[in-house]
Enzyme design. Structure first.
Site, PDB file in Angstrom:
ATOM      1  N   ASP A 110     -36.578 -83.530 -63.444  1.00 36.36           N
ATOM      2  CA  ASP A 110     -35.180 -83.100 -63.436  1.00 36.36           C
ATOM      3  C   ASP A 110     -34.184 -84.233 -63.250  1.00 36.36           C
ATOM      4  O   ASP A 110     -33.018 -83.992 -62.910  1.00 36.36           O
ATOM      5  CB  ASP A 110     -34.968 -82.029 -62.360  1.00 36.36           C
ATOM      6  CG  ASP A 110     -35.380 -80.653 -62.858  1.00 36.36           C
ATOM      7  OD1 ASP A 110     -35.203 -80.395 -64.073  1.00 36.36           O
ATOM      8  OD2 ASP A 110     -35.885 -79.851 -62.061  1.00 36.36           O
ATOM      9  N   ASP A 151     -36.788 -75.353 -69.340  1.00 35.84           N
ATOM     10  CA  ASP A 151     -35.658 -76.045 -68.702  1.00 35.84           C
ATOM     11  C   ASP A 151     -35.675 -77.558 -68.995  1.00 35.84           C
ATOM     12  O   ASP A 151     -34.639 -78.222 -69.008  1.00 35.84           O
ATOM     13  CB  ASP A 151     -35.682 -75.879 -67.176  1.00 35.84           C
ATOM     14  CG  ASP A 151     -36.147 -74.521 -66.695  1.00 35.84           C
ATOM     15  OD1 ASP A 151     -36.913 -73.867 -67.410  1.00 35.84           O
ATOM     16  OD2 ASP A 151     -35.764 -74.121 -65.590  1.00 35.84           O
TER      17      ASP A 151
HETATM   18  N1  GLY Z   1     -34.331 -75.423 -63.684  1.00 37.94           N
HETATM   19  C1  GLY Z   1     -34.561 -74.422 -62.722  1.00 37.94           C
HETATM   20  C2  GLY Z   1     -33.778 -73.191 -62.969  1.00 37.94           C
HETATM   21  O1  GLY Z   1     -33.148 -73.025 -63.991  1.00 37.94           O
HETATM   22  O2  GLY Z   1     -33.800 -72.357 -62.086  1.00 37.94           O
END
Ligand code: GLY
Length: 392
Positions: A107, A167
């Protein structure tokens, strides 16, 4: 600041809907006061994420959401040109330098690109540039040649060998930037390979996506198609659909590959035409939630979708701006019916998002990333054209 630059910024700020930006500014000022109270006892916490039991929930730099609040402050600086917002944005960006070499997450795009990256775009600060390059190296260290993708998570090792979540598409923008910044094509290649692998394995026949694809680390083959934050393995988790849409619009901008644009359009259609999409276009947290129409909404999914559609629209000439008009409708609905009351919700801008319903937390609450993409979308409303060059 040179006069011409002040003039440029003040012209630019007139483009924004002042009511929306002034409201955001007031909320963020409330947030500063609330953050200060929590940090008196917990100085290691750096950034607000949500409310838990009506208490402001702050996170450490390693949390995946740590970059969004600084990003929100950079959006305010971009909209207003006011030094106050620049100073605040710098203050909340600085503590995140500690994660520039952190290799334990995929992330780093959310965490570093939305904070240092926005700051670098607006100030040209060379120290920010150096932090970003370290973090881009940390991010590509998670790429596996056999799988052809970046590993998302390290947790749940008993369940998954090599989990890749939809994601993760969002973190690729950071890598495309790194190639432009250095001339080293490795980052671009990793990002493009990841997008190709996701295209091949994450989508169903109706173009909805799985949340988690688990790959075999020896063969690179798909082992499992799962969910983590959605209702069921075979359901369409709303924020996941929005991440995928945004990711493929961005990958089209960066690569020019038409198949990415086509995928983005297919996802956009799936989201908008879905029989369970509510009339106000703010999705339930999962398109297949069993208690629709009583299921909680996810304003974050709506904000991400609106931002992505504003960019998508620019790539579809002659389409009578359907996606642009729809995105603006979504934004208007968020503004009229999903905003916090002024001074409430510890300074978050939007209410009614859902983070992780199966994990029983962050259900129908404010989330900092909903605010981030809402502000981005308000900004994009005024930016008609996107090219690889005009992105930082
Ligand atoms: N990337 C984690 C979420 O969207 O909750």
């Amino acid at each position: 600041m040179p006069c011409f630059f002040i003039f440029f910024l003040s012209c630019k700020s007139r483009d924004f809907n002042l009511d929306e930006m002034e409201f955001a500014g007031e909320q963020l000022k409330t947030a500063f006061e609330e953050i200060e109270k929590v940090r008196l006892n917990y100085p290691e916490l750096v950034s607000p994420r949500s409310l838990r039991a009506d208490t402001l929930f702050l996170v450490k730099p390693r949390d995946w959401t740590s970059g969004f609040f600084a990003g929100n402050l950079w959006w305010m600086y971009e909209a207003t040109g006011e030094d106050f917002w620049k100073q605040k944005a710098m203050e909340f960006t600085a503590p995140l330098e500690s994660i520039k070499n952190y290799r334990g997450t995929h992330d780093l795009g959310f965490m570093i690109y939305n904070s240092f990256g926005k700051g670098f775009q607006l100030t040209g600060n060379k120290e920010y540039h150096a932090v970003m390059l370290d973090a881009a190296d940390a991010l590509i260290s998670r790429f596996d040649e056999r799988v052809g993708a970046i590993r998302s998570w390290d947790h749940n090792r008993d369940k998954w060998q090599f989990p890749v979540i939809i994601d993760n598409m969002m973190n690729l923008e950071f890598l495309f930037w790194a190639t432009k910044a250095t001339g080293d094509s490795s980052y671009y290649k990793v990002a493009d390979a990841h997008a190709e692998t996701t295209l091949a394995n994450h989508f169903r026949a109706d173009f909805s996506s799985y949340h988690v694809i688990d790959y075999d680390t020896l063969t690179g083959e798909v082992r499992n198609k799962h969910t983590h934050q959605g209702y069921a393995h075979e359901s369409a988790w709303s924020r996941g659909q929005a991440w995928g849409l945004y990711g493929y619009v961005m990958c089209y901008r960066e690569t020019g590959k038409v198949k990415y644009l086509e995928m983005a359009e297919r996802i956009a259609k799936l989201m908008l035409d879905h029989p369970n999409m509510p009339e106000d276009l703010v999705p339930y947290w999962d398109y297949d939630a069993p208690d629709i129409p009583y299921a909680p909404r996810d304003a974050s999914a709506a904000a991400i979708m609106a931002s992505a559609m504003l960019e998508l629209d620019g790539y579809l000439p002659g389409n009578d701006h359907y996606y642009r008009r729809t995105a603006i409708q979504v934004l208007d609905n968020l503004t009229s019916s999903y905003r916090s009351d002024l001074g409430a919700n510890k300074g978050f801008i939007l209410d009614h998002s859902t983070g992780h319903l199966p994990g029983e937390h962050e259900v129908d609450v404010p989330l900092v990333y909903a605010d981030y993409y809402y502000l981005e979308a308000l900004h994009r409303k005024h930016e008609v054209r996107f090219t690889s060059e005009n992105k930082f």
